[in-house]
Design an enzyme around this catalytic site. Structure first.
Site, PDB file in Angstrom:
ATOM      1  N   ALA A  52      45.579  36.788  44.880  1.00 20.78           N
ATOM      2  CA  ALA A  52      45.469  37.876  45.827  1.00 20.78           C
ATOM      3  C   ALA A  52      46.011  39.277  45.140  1.00 20.78           C
ATOM      4  CB  ALA A  52      46.341  37.566  47.274  1.00 20.78           C
ATOM      5  N   GLY A  53      46.459  39.300  44.055  1.00 24.74           N
ATOM      6  CA  GLY A  53      47.117  40.422  43.729  1.00 24.74           C
ATOM      7  C   GLY A  53      46.144  41.328  42.976  1.00 24.74           C
ATOM      8  N   ARG A 106      48.270  46.387  36.464  1.00 24.89           N
ATOM      9  CA  ARG A 106      48.524  46.635  34.956  1.00 24.89           C
ATOM     10  C   ARG A 106      46.963  46.864  34.265  1.00 24.89           C
ATOM     11  NH1 ARG A 106      52.387  41.921  33.916  1.00 24.89           N
ATOM     12  NH2 ARG A 106      51.532  41.267  36.113  1.00 24.89           N
ATOM     13  N   GLN A 120      46.157  36.348  52.387  1.00 23.86           N
ATOM     14  CA  GLN A 120      47.621  37.020  52.273  1.00 23.86           C
ATOM     15  C   GLN A 120      47.397  38.545  52.489  1.00 23.86           C
ATOM     16  OE1 GLN A 120      49.156  37.075  48.395  1.00 23.86           O
ATOM     17  NE2 GLN A 120      51.070  37.152  49.282  1.00 23.86           N
ATOM     18  N   GLY A 123      54.276  39.171  46.906  1.00 22.84           N
ATOM     19  CA  GLY A 123      54.591  38.293  45.765  1.00 22.84           C
ATOM     20  C   GLY A 123      54.223  36.933  45.790  1.00 22.84           C
ATOM     21  N   GLY A 179      45.253  32.700  39.410  1.00 22.22           N
ATOM     22  CA  GLY A 179      43.879  33.129  39.301  1.00 22.22           C
ATOM     23  C   GLY A 179      43.710  34.010  37.994  1.00 22.22           C
ATOM     24  N   ASN A 213      46.755  40.150  32.078  1.00 23.31           N
ATOM     25  CA  ASN A 213      47.339  40.954  32.806  1.00 23.31           C
ATOM     26  C   ASN A 213      47.147  42.348  32.405  1.00 23.31           C
ATOM     27  OD1 ASN A 213      49.302  39.088  34.366  1.00 23.31           O
ATOM     28  ND2 ASN A 213      49.878  38.735  32.433  1.00 23.31           N
ATOM     29  N   ASN A 245      -6.703  39.820  20.875  1.00 24.75           N
ATOM     30  CA  ASN A 245      -6.124  40.735  19.965  1.00 24.75           C
ATOM     31  C   ASN A 245      -5.813  42.044  20.778  1.00 24.75           C
ATOM     32  OD1 ASN A 245      -5.415  42.867  17.832  1.00 24.75           O
ATOM     33  ND2 ASN A 245      -6.110  41.107  16.462  1.00 24.75           N
TER      34      ASN A 245
HETATM   35  C1  UD1 Z   1      53.928  35.161  37.190  1.00 24.74           C
HETATM   36  C2  UD1 Z   1      55.323  34.546  37.241  1.00 24.74           C
HETATM   37  C3  UD1 Z   1      55.678  34.603  35.770  1.00 24.74           C
HETATM   38  C4  UD1 Z   1      55.044  33.723  34.849  1.00 24.74           C
HETATM   39  C5  UD1 Z   1      53.572  34.446  34.689  1.00 24.74           C
HETATM   40  C6  UD1 Z   1      52.642  33.475  34.242  1.00 24.74           C
HETATM   41  C7  UD1 Z   1      56.234  35.288  39.321  1.00 24.74           C
HETATM   42  C8  UD1 Z   1      57.181  36.137  39.853  1.00 24.74           C
HETATM   43  N1  UD1 Z   1      56.208  35.243  38.056  1.00 24.74           N
HETATM   44  O1  UD1 Z   1      54.109  36.752  36.491  1.00 24.74           O
HETATM   45  O2  UD1 Z   1      57.060  34.130  35.550  1.00 24.74           O
HETATM   46  O3  UD1 Z   1      55.316  33.777  33.430  1.00 24.74           O
HETATM   47  O4  UD1 Z   1      53.232  34.502  36.087  1.00 24.74           O
HETATM   48  O5  UD1 Z   1      51.354  33.955  33.906  1.00 24.74           O
HETATM   49  O6  UD1 Z   1      55.554  34.455  40.012  1.00 24.74           O
HETATM   50  N2  UD1 Z   1      49.656  37.012  43.455  1.00 24.74           N
HETATM   51  C9  UD1 Z   1      49.182  36.686  45.022  1.00 24.74           C
HETATM   52  N3  UD1 Z   1      49.981  37.609  45.743  1.00 24.74           N
HETATM   53  C10 UD1 Z   1      50.888  38.168  45.562  1.00 24.74           C
HETATM   54  C11 UD1 Z   1      51.130  38.601  44.104  1.00 24.74           C
HETATM   55  C12 UD1 Z   1      50.705  37.821  43.220  1.00 24.74           C
HETATM   56  O7  UD1 Z   1      48.161  35.998  45.125  1.00 24.74           O
HETATM   57  O8  UD1 Z   1      51.509  38.895  46.372  1.00 24.74           O
HETATM   58  C13 UD1 Z   1      48.645  36.373  42.482  1.00 24.74           C
HETATM   59  C14 UD1 Z   1      47.832  37.210  41.437  1.00 24.74           C
HETATM   60  O9  UD1 Z   1      46.710  37.616  42.003  1.00 24.74           O
HETATM   61  C15 UD1 Z   1      48.021  36.462  40.355  1.00 24.74           C
HETATM   62  C16 UD1 Z   1      49.103  35.569  40.394  1.00 24.74           C
HETATM   63  O10 UD1 Z   1      49.706  35.571  41.582  1.00 24.74           O
HETATM   64  O11 UD1 Z   1      46.775  35.811  40.157  1.00 24.74           O
HETATM   65  C17 UD1 Z   1      50.185  35.662  39.642  1.00 24.74           C
HETATM   66  O12 UD1 Z   1      50.667  36.958  39.846  1.00 24.74           O
HETATM   67  P1  UD1 Z   1      51.141  38.134  38.763  1.00 24.74           P
HETATM   68  O13 UD1 Z   1      51.566  39.461  39.409  1.00 24.74           O
HETATM   69  O14 UD1 Z   1      50.029  38.218  37.540  1.00 24.74           O
HETATM   70  O15 UD1 Z   1      52.474  37.545  37.970  1.00 24.74           O
HETATM   71  P2  UD1 Z   1      53.142  37.744  36.663  1.00 24.74           P
HETATM   72  O16 UD1 Z   1      53.761  39.018  36.523  1.00 24.74           O
HETATM   73  O17 UD1 Z   1      52.170  37.437  35.588  1.00 24.74           O
HETATM   74 CA    CA Z   2      49.715  37.316  35.617  1.00 27.34          CA
END
Ligand code: UD1
Ligand code: CA
Length: 480
Positions: A25-26, A30, A89, A94, A117, A243, A393
């Site tokens: 969902a994120g 970055r 979501q 988070g 994802g 990321n 040809n």
């Molecule tokens: C997260 C972990 C970190 C780990 C890393 C591994 C947390 C707080 N941290 O960090 O410990 O080392 O993954 O790759 O979990 N997402 C949602 N909804 C939200 C937020 C995020 O679905 O509200 C999804 C994002 O789309 C992504 C995944 O969750 O696919 C991870 O989120 P991301 O923000 O990339 O977490 P990291 O900072 O990489």
């Molecule tokens: Ca990540």
């Protein structure tokens, strides 16, 4: 019979015991991109599609829940054909919040495997390993961990004793003393759903991003005397996240390198494989040689004993055995039969069919064109909406004029015909079997078999014309 169906039922029960949740969902801040992170591609396929493909080897699509939010409809549309379920979501507060939102669907299962994802290289066998370890050790939470060379921005796993985890600390929150912790959280977990949902509401947002971190479940469950275990991944490269653009490009290079290695292991020669871009679904036969800087994309299938020379891009096309693609060709959604030669610098647009042993040469463009066995169009030609027989040809510079400004029309050239250079064939028109078209002709009417057609102004010779002009205009001088 009975035994087999008994086993099938047991397998089905096993599947229902586990749901898979994929967090997608994120936004991917970055990446600084308009496109949602999970739709960025590696190996020619969106990140999320890689994760779903691995998950689908472990669970039924109906037991896979993708949590979507940012650009939800785009993400859903991109992977809808996989048959997975989606959970919305709306606000992305988070990774912990994402799991809270999924409560109704997930709490029906005994366990949930959580995948990210944006961690696309995860393999089905590793997901199974997490599942089996988690079940065997009766853990409330199992965290897949790794020891990459550079733990960078990943959350770190702080162990209690043995496999037990005390806490997961996000990189930004590490204390000086904790900085030496090298074991990272992969973002891939298994949870027993009962303790997960009993405690998930205790997650707080007192952190750098003001978000609910799923990682905090480790300490929460630990405090509640639940078992939280670490399972180290076999290879760290499998759990790397995408990321940033730099990370994405690195993962893409890894996937391409694996694909090239797989093709070489079945007898394909790839010179300078690091310069080639080969999509995952591409098939290539043994003894085919791929030169540097070649791209083979989509569903392309190439037979054995072919040679693909540098700077050619072949998408969604089929090449039979022994085909030569010379330098700099673009081949898109086309078929090339055994022993044909294409290029250099040919452009085969969709629905081109090049026959056995045919030659398509320099700067020749084809579109919806069938070129028969042994036929040749070697130079500077456009063949569009054309059905060309065998052993024809086509002279240099021939153009099928297929478009009248409103509609497309077809050109038929029967077996054995000879089209002289620089001819224009104004469609609809048919050139009969073994007929000849004189060079420089503009053909507007069909030519019967075995006839010669000449459609051009007759050449005129004016003997002594230059001297005559000089006499008329004595001071005229030539500028050249
Ligand atoms: C997260 C972990 C970190 C780990 C890393 C591994 C947390 C707080 N941290 O960090 O410990 O080392 O993954 O790759 O979990 N997402 C949602 N909804 C939200 C937020 C995020 O679905 O509200 C999804 C994002 O789309 C992504 C995944 O969750 O696919 C991870 O989120 P991301 O923000 O990339 O977490 P990291 O900072 O990489
Ligand atoms: Ca990540």
């Amino acid at each position: 019979m009975r035994q087999a169906s008994g086993r099938a039922t047991a397998a089905a029960a096993q599947r229902r015991a586990f749901a898979i949740a994929i967090l997608a969902a994120g936004k991917g801040t970055r990446l600084k991109s308009k496109r949602p992170k999970v739709l960025h591609e590696i190996g020619g396929k969106p990140l999320l599609a890689h994760v779903i493909a691995a998950a689908a080897q472990v669970a039924d699509p109906k037991d896979i829940y993708v949590i979507i939010g940012h650009e939800a409809e785009k993400v859903r549309a991109a992977v809808a054909d996989t048959g997975v379920s989606f959970i919305l979501q709306k606000e992305q507060r988070g990774t912990g919040h994402a799991i809270k939102v999924a409560r109704d669907a997930i709490s029906k299962y005994k366990h949930v495997l959580v995948l990210s994802g944006d961690v696309p290289l995860i393999r089905a066998e590793t997901i199974r390993r997490v599942r089996d370890f988690h079940q065997k050790r009766r853990a409330a939470m199992t965290v897949l961990t790794a020891m990459p060379a550079d733990p960078g921005g990943y959350g770190r796993v702080l162990r209690a004793k043995g496999a037990e985890i005390a806490a997961i600390v996000e990189a930004k929150a590490l204390t000086k003393a904790q900085h030496s912790a090298r074991e990272i959280n992969s973002g891939i977990y298994a949870f027993e759903t009962k303790p997960l949902y009993r405690h998930v509401d205790k997650l707080k947002t007192a952190n750098a991003h003001r978000e609910f971190y799923l990682t905090d479940m480790a300490a929460l469950l630990g405090k509640a005397k639940q078992r939280v275990l670490a399972l180290p991944a076999g290879r760290a490269s499998e759990v790397l996240g995408a990321n940033t653009v730099a990370e994405l490009v690195q993962l893409d290079a890894d996937v391409r390198a694996q694909k090239a290695a797989a093709l070489m292991s079945v007898g394909v020669t790839i010179y300078r494989p690091e310069t080639c871009v080969i999509d995952a679904a591409v098939e290539v036969g043994a003894d085919t040689v791929i030169e540097p800087f070649v791209q083979l994309l989509g569903t392309t299938r190439i037979g054995p004993d072919c040679r693909i020379r540098s700077y050619s891009v072949i998408s969604d096309s089929e090449l039979a055995a022994g085909v030569t693609i010379r330098n700099g060709c673009i081949v898109d959604r086309s078929r090339i039969a055994r022993g044909a030669t294409v290029g250099p610098y040919s452009h085969l647009r969709p629905d081109s069919e090049i026959g056995e042993g045919a030659h398509i040469g320099n700067f020749v463009e084809t579109k919806k064109a069938r070129v028969g066995k042994g036929s040749k169009a070697n130079h500077l030609t456009y063949l569009g909406d054309a059905a060309i027989g065998d052993n024809v040809n086509i002279g240099a510079g021939t153009i099928t004029c297929n478009y009248d400004g409103a509609e497309k029309h077809g050109t038929v050239i029967d077996d054995g015909a000879f089209i002289g250079s620089d001819s224009t064939l104004v469609a609809p028109v048919r050139i009969g079997k073994d007929a000849y078209v004189g060079a420089g002709s503009c053909i507007t009417e069909s030519v019967p078999a075995e006839a010669l057609a000449i459609g051009r102004g007759r050449q005129v010779i004016k003997e002594g014309w230059v001297g005559d002009r000089r006499a008329r205009q004595p001071r005229a001088t030539r500028k050249d």
